[in-house]
Structure formats: C-alpha cells, structure tokens
Design an enzyme around this catalytic site. Structure first.
Site, short mmCIF file in Angstrom:
data_model
loop_
_atom_site.label_atom_id
_atom_site.label_comp_id
_atom_site.label_asym_id
_atom_site.label_seq_id
_atom_site.Cartn_x
_atom_site.Cartn_y
_atom_site.Cartn_z
N SER A 1 -48.34 -6.71 -16.84
CA SER A 1 -47.23 -5.81 -16.60
C SER A 1 -45.96 -6.51 -16.16
O SER A 1 -44.89 -5.90 -16.10
CB SER A 1 -47.62 -4.76 -15.57
OG SER A 1 -47.84 -5.33 -14.29
N SER B 1 -51.58 -9.45 -14.85
CA SER B 1 -50.18 -9.10 -15.03
C SER B 1 -49.19 -10.23 -14.83
O SER B 1 -48.02 -10.09 -15.16
CB SER B 1 -49.81 -7.93 -14.11
OG SER B 1 -50.54 -6.78 -14.45
N LYS C 1 -39.90 -8.90 -10.19
CA LYS C 1 -40.46 -7.73 -10.85
C LYS C 1 -40.03 -6.49 -10.08
O LYS C 1 -39.99 -6.49 -8.85
CB LYS C 1 -41.99 -7.86 -10.87
CG LYS C 1 -42.72 -6.76 -11.61
CD LYS C 1 -44.21 -7.07 -11.61
CE LYS C 1 -45.04 -6.04 -12.31
NZ LYS C 1 -46.47 -6.41 -12.30
#
Length: 176
Positions: free
Chosen positions: A126, A150, A51
C-alpha cells in the site's frame, strides 16, 4: 526534488499533498544550521516523503480515504516527530491504497499511483506513493508502513530498497 514533483507527479500521482513552502523553509534552515556547524546527523537536510497515514501536525492526513479527506491532526506521529528532529525536509505526503489495505495503490478517491518505470503498471502497495516518489527521484527517502508487504512490494515493483523493521522497533503511535 520539488522540480521533480512538479514535473512527474501529474503523471505518477505519487504525492497527495505537496508541502512546497514548508520544504523550502526547512531546507533553508538546514543549510544555515549546517553552515554554522550545527549537524543533526545523517538525515539533516535530506528531502523525504511520508506515506499519508503518518500523522503530521497541521497537515492533511487522509490515509487515502474519503472518510478522512479533510483530517488535519493536532500532533505528529512519533516517526514524523523523530524525522523532523533529525532535520529532514518533508516534501509531501504520498498516495496509498485506501486505508493502507491493498497491494495496488489503486485509489478510488485520490486516483491510482502509477509505476515510474511504466505508468501503465502499478507501483505495488500500500506504500506505492513512497516507492514511486523515491524511484522517480522526487525524494531521496520515502516512509511507508508495512503489515503484509506494504513497504516491500512497492520497493520491488519500483526497483528501490525497502526495509520492514522488526515488529515493535519503530513506534506506531500516530499512524492510522
């Protein structure tokens, strides 16, 4: 995996920064190490994505924000360092909801991440880029971060497995 990124990423927008040259170099290194009997463990040679809120030394880390569009850390996050030490092959930094604060992975600056099963749908967020990359076969493992779902939301939306470690179990040093 790199072929999958080239083929699928234009449609899914899961990867913000692709590290093709570094990935090929690391894969060749892992292959040589394993052939010579040097085995760093279960992750040695495994293609992964991170990420884009994990610091990666010398590699752009945006956290999905225009504010950090050109941010290049001078050090790795602890997670990044440990994954490198384990012999993983970092393929790309993945898309996310801006500043890792939202559940859609719709990003006004870098474009929305798309669900690999239906690009008209969201992958969750996310950490949506990591979930979409793993579900579509662009990577075998994707790292995310999770404050309020997330990791778990993209895993469920994309049909993969996501694990949120117990708080304090994984270092947050070098993570936006």
């Amino acid at each position: 995996c790199l072929e999958g990124i080239r083929e699928l990423n234009p449609r899914l927008n899961a990867c913000l920064t692709v590290l093709e040259e570094e990935a090929l170099r690391r894969a060749k290194q892992a292959e040589e190490e394993l052939a010579s009997g040097k085995d760093l463990g279960l992750l040695h040679g495994i293609p992964i994505v991170l990420k884009d809120n994990f610091y990666t030394k010398g590699v752009r880390t945006t956290c999905g924000s225009k504010l950090f569009a050109n941010h290049v850390p001078t050090h790795d996050a602890t997670v990044t360092e440990r994954l490198r030490d384990a012999g993983t092959v970092l393929l790309a930094k993945t898309g996310l909801h801006e500043l890792a604060y939202g559940i859609t992975s719709g990003n006004p600056h870098f474009g929305p991440v798309r669900n690999p099963w239906d690009p008209e749908r969201i992958p969750g967020g996310s950490s949506g880029g990591s979930g979409a990359a793993v579900a579509s076969g662009m990577a075998f493992v994707g790292m995310g971060s999770d404050t309020g779902g997330s990791i778990r939301i993209p895993a469920s939306y994309c049909g993969t497995v996501g694990l949120k470690p117990t708080f304090g179990r994984v270092s947050r040093y070098g993570v936006f």
